[in-house]
Design a protein around this motif. Sequence first.
Motif, PDB file in Angstrom:
ATOM      1  N   ALA A 126      -4.231 -13.327  -2.309  1.00  0.00           N
ATOM      2  CA  ALA A 126      -4.912 -12.407  -1.399  1.00  0.00           C
ATOM      3  C   ALA A 126      -4.764 -12.865   0.051  1.00  0.00           C
ATOM      4  O   ALA A 126      -4.921 -14.048   0.358  1.00  0.00           O
ATOM      5  CB  ALA A 126      -6.384 -12.301  -1.775  1.00  0.00           C
ATOM      6  N   TYR A 127      -4.472 -11.884   0.922  1.00  0.00           N
ATOM      7  CA  TYR A 127      -4.195 -12.148   2.335  1.00  0.00           C
ATOM      8  C   TYR A 127      -5.023 -11.227   3.218  1.00  0.00           C
ATOM      9  O   TYR A 127      -5.271 -10.075   2.868  1.00  0.00           O
ATOM     10  CB  TYR A 127      -2.706 -11.900   2.640  1.00  0.00           C
ATOM     11  N   ILE A 128      -5.400 -11.754   4.375  1.00  0.00           N
ATOM     12  CA  ILE A 128      -6.039 -10.968   5.427  1.00  0.00           C
ATOM     13  C   ILE A 128      -4.951 -10.714   6.457  1.00  0.00           C
ATOM     14  O   ILE A 128      -4.347 -11.669   6.966  1.00  0.00           O
ATOM     15  CB  ILE A 128      -7.212 -11.736   6.068  1.00  0.00           C
ATOM     16  N   VAL A 129      -4.682  -9.437   6.756  1.00  0.00           N
ATOM     17  CA  VAL A 129      -3.595  -9.115   7.675  1.00  0.00           C
ATOM     18  C   VAL A 129      -4.113  -8.206   8.782  1.00  0.00           C
ATOM     19  O   VAL A 129      -4.532  -7.072   8.513  1.00  0.00           O
ATOM     20  CB  VAL A 129      -2.414  -8.436   6.947  1.00  0.00           C
ATOM     21  N   PRO A 130      -4.082  -8.690  10.031  1.00  0.00           N
ATOM     22  CA  PRO A 130      -4.446  -7.817  11.159  1.00  0.00           C
ATOM     23  C   PRO A 130      -3.428  -6.685  11.322  1.00  0.00           C
ATOM     24  O   PRO A 130      -2.226  -6.900  11.206  1.00  0.00           O
ATOM     25  CB  PRO A 130      -4.409  -8.756  12.368  1.00  0.00           C
ATOM     26  N   ILE A 131      -3.933  -5.498  11.588  1.00  0.00           N
ATOM     27  CA  ILE A 131      -3.121  -4.304  11.780  1.00  0.00           C
ATOM     28  C   ILE A 131      -3.318  -3.847  13.224  1.00  0.00           C
ATOM     29  O   ILE A 131      -4.445  -3.602  13.650  1.00  0.00           O
ATOM     30  CB  ILE A 131      -3.541  -3.181  10.801  1.00  0.00           C
ATOM     31  N   ASP A 132      -2.216  -3.732  13.971  1.00  0.00           N
ATOM     32  CA  ASP A 132      -2.301  -3.352  15.379  1.00  0.00           C
ATOM     33  C   ASP A 132      -1.941  -1.898  15.655  1.00  0.00           C
ATOM     34  O   ASP A 132      -2.268  -1.367  16.709  1.00  0.00           O
ATOM     35  CB  ASP A 132      -1.375  -4.252  16.213  1.00  0.00           C
ATOM     36  N   GLY A 133      -1.262  -1.249  14.735  1.00  0.00           N
ATOM     37  CA  GLY A 133      -0.771   0.107  14.979  1.00  0.00           C
ATOM     38  C   GLY A 133      -1.632   1.182  14.354  1.00  0.00           C
ATOM     39  O   GLY A 133      -2.773   0.958  13.954  1.00  0.00           O
ATOM     40  N   GLU A 134      -1.019   2.353  14.254  1.00  0.00           N
ATOM     41  CA  GLU A 134      -1.681   3.520  13.667  1.00  0.00           C
ATOM     42  C   GLU A 134      -1.441   3.528  12.169  1.00  0.00           C
ATOM     43  O   GLU A 134      -0.337   3.269  11.709  1.00  0.00           O
ATOM     44  CB  GLU A 134      -1.131   4.801  14.287  1.00  0.00           C
ATOM     45  N   THR A 135      -2.479   3.845  11.419  1.00  0.00           N
ATOM     46  CA  THR A 135      -2.357   3.904   9.965  1.00  0.00           C
ATOM     47  C   THR A 135      -2.533   5.339   9.489  1.00  0.00           C
ATOM     48  O   THR A 135      -3.281   6.116  10.089  1.00  0.00           O
ATOM     49  CB  THR A 135      -3.405   3.014   9.276  1.00  0.00           C
ATOM     50  N   ALA A 136      -1.816   5.664   8.445  1.00  0.00           N
ATOM     51  CA  ALA A 136      -1.929   6.972   7.809  1.00  0.00           C
ATOM     52  C   ALA A 136      -1.697   6.751   6.323  1.00  0.00           C
ATOM     53  O   ALA A 136      -0.741   6.076   5.940  1.00  0.00           O
ATOM     54  CB  ALA A 136      -0.889   7.940   8.370  1.00  0.00           C
ATOM     55  N   PRO A 137      -2.569   7.290   5.474  1.00  0.00           N
ATOM     56  CA  PRO A 137      -2.394   7.071   4.035  1.00  0.00           C
ATOM     57  C   PRO A 137      -1.043   7.600   3.567  1.00  0.00           C
ATOM     58  O   PRO A 137      -0.588   8.645   4.006  1.00  0.00           O
ATOM     59  CB  PRO A 137      -3.553   7.838   3.400  1.00  0.00           C
ATOM     60  N   GLN A 138      -0.410   6.842   2.706  1.00  0.00           N
ATOM     61  CA  GLN A 138       0.911   7.184   2.185  1.00  0.00           C
ATOM     62  C   GLN A 138       0.854   7.216   0.671  1.00  0.00           C
ATOM     63  O   GLN A 138      -0.084   6.714   0.056  1.00  0.00           O
ATOM     64  CB  GLN A 138       1.934   6.122   2.619  1.00  0.00           C
ATOM     65  N   GLU A 139       1.902   7.756   0.070  1.00  0.00           N
ATOM     66  CA  GLU A 139       2.100   7.778  -1.389  1.00  0.00           C
ATOM     67  C   GLU A 139       0.851   8.289  -2.091  1.00  0.00           C
ATOM     68  O   GLU A 139       0.422   9.387  -1.835  1.00  0.00           O
ATOM     69  CB  GLU A 139       2.566   6.422  -1.886  1.00  0.00           C
ATOM     70  N   ASP A 140       0.202   7.456  -2.943  1.00  0.00           N
ATOM     71  CA  ASP A 140      -0.941   7.945  -3.723  1.00  0.00           C
ATOM     72  C   ASP A 140      -2.285   7.724  -3.036  1.00  0.00           C
ATOM     73  O   ASP A 140      -3.326   8.039  -3.598  1.00  0.00           O
ATOM     74  CB  ASP A 140      -0.947   7.324  -5.120  1.00  0.00           C
ATOM     75  N   ALA A 141      -2.283   7.209  -1.807  1.00  0.00           N
ATOM     76  CA  ALA A 141      -3.537   7.024  -1.069  1.00  0.00           C
ATOM     77  C   ALA A 141      -3.991   8.368  -0.500  1.00  0.00           C
ATOM     78  O   ALA A 141      -3.198   9.103   0.083  1.00  0.00           O
ATOM     79  CB  ALA A 141      -3.353   6.006   0.048  1.00  0.00           C
ATOM     80  N   LEU A 142      -5.259   8.695  -0.685  1.00  0.00           N
ATOM     81  CA  LEU A 142      -5.815   9.956  -0.206  1.00  0.00           C
ATOM     82  C   LEU A 142      -6.347   9.835   1.217  1.00  0.00           C
ATOM     83  O   LEU A 142      -6.351  10.818   1.960  1.00  0.00           O
ATOM     84  CB  LEU A 142      -6.954  10.406  -1.129  1.00  0.00           C
ATOM     85  N   GLU A 143      -6.818   8.627   1.562  1.00  0.00           N
ATOM     86  CA  GLU A 143      -7.438   8.417   2.862  1.00  0.00           C
ATOM     87  C   GLU A 143      -7.378   6.938   3.212  1.00  0.00           C
ATOM     88  O   GLU A 143      -7.371   6.080   2.333  1.00  0.00           O
ATOM     89  CB  GLU A 143      -8.905   8.870   2.803  1.00  0.00           C
ATOM     90  N   MET A 144      -7.334   6.659   4.498  1.00  0.00           N
ATOM     91  CA  MET A 144      -7.464   5.291   5.007  1.00  0.00           C
ATOM     92  C   MET A 144      -8.606   5.330   6.009  1.00  0.00           C
ATOM     93  O   MET A 144      -8.566   6.123   6.961  1.00  0.00           O
ATOM     94  CB  MET A 144      -6.158   4.860   5.691  1.00  0.00           C
ATOM     95  N   ALA A 145      -9.638   4.532   5.778  1.00  0.00           N
ATOM     96  CA  ALA A 145     -10.798   4.515   6.664  1.00  0.00           C
ATOM     97  C   ALA A 145     -11.078   3.080   7.110  1.00  0.00           C
ATOM     98  O   ALA A 145     -10.922   2.144   6.335  1.00  0.00           O
ATOM     99  CB  ALA A 145     -12.012   5.100   5.960  1.00  0.00           C
TER     100      ALA A 145
END
Length: 180
Positions: A126-145
């Motif tokens: 398991a990893y903690i990864v900082p995200i700096d950009g824009e996220t949008a759910p892909q593939e089977d993901a319905l939402e990213m919150a």
Amino acid sequence: MTNRTAVDTEGAWFEPEGIEELRRRLPIPYVDIVPVRTDLDGSVVEVGLLLRADGGGQIVRAIVSGRVLIHETVREAISRHIEKDLGPMALPRIPVSPVPFTVAEYFPTPGISPFHDQRQHAISMAYIVPIDGETAPQEDALEMAWFGLDELLAEPSPLEEMTGGRDLIVRRALAYVGAT
């Protein structure tokens, strides 16, 4: 030194019947990724959770997760799964040499550990990864919150919508970064 460009990882997995057989016989390596947003000082201020349908038809909160493929480094697996679930513009800050903050061992039989995956015995770093950009759910993901730390630690918490012990992965991540 190995010439990695000559290694074929395309089709590096098995047909559905083959993977089902392997899942019954071998532990499968996985990565679990807790996407976070940080402030200017590097402190975690938000955690990103996906909303997706699980294998039983329930809608659940989830973290980014998936198998490590043959001839794939852990770093490459982290990058691939982030792009697959969060999109190509997520801009993750993956360390050059990633070290997991915990290891989760998922069993098909409930009760052996706090982690459960009815399909298989999986060992996940398991990893903690900082995200700096824009996220949008892909593939089977319905939402990213994105959830603030106060939302995650309040009652009721979005963590209660997670299954298989993945809420514990997020709680361990928060403890690891001193956010609890």
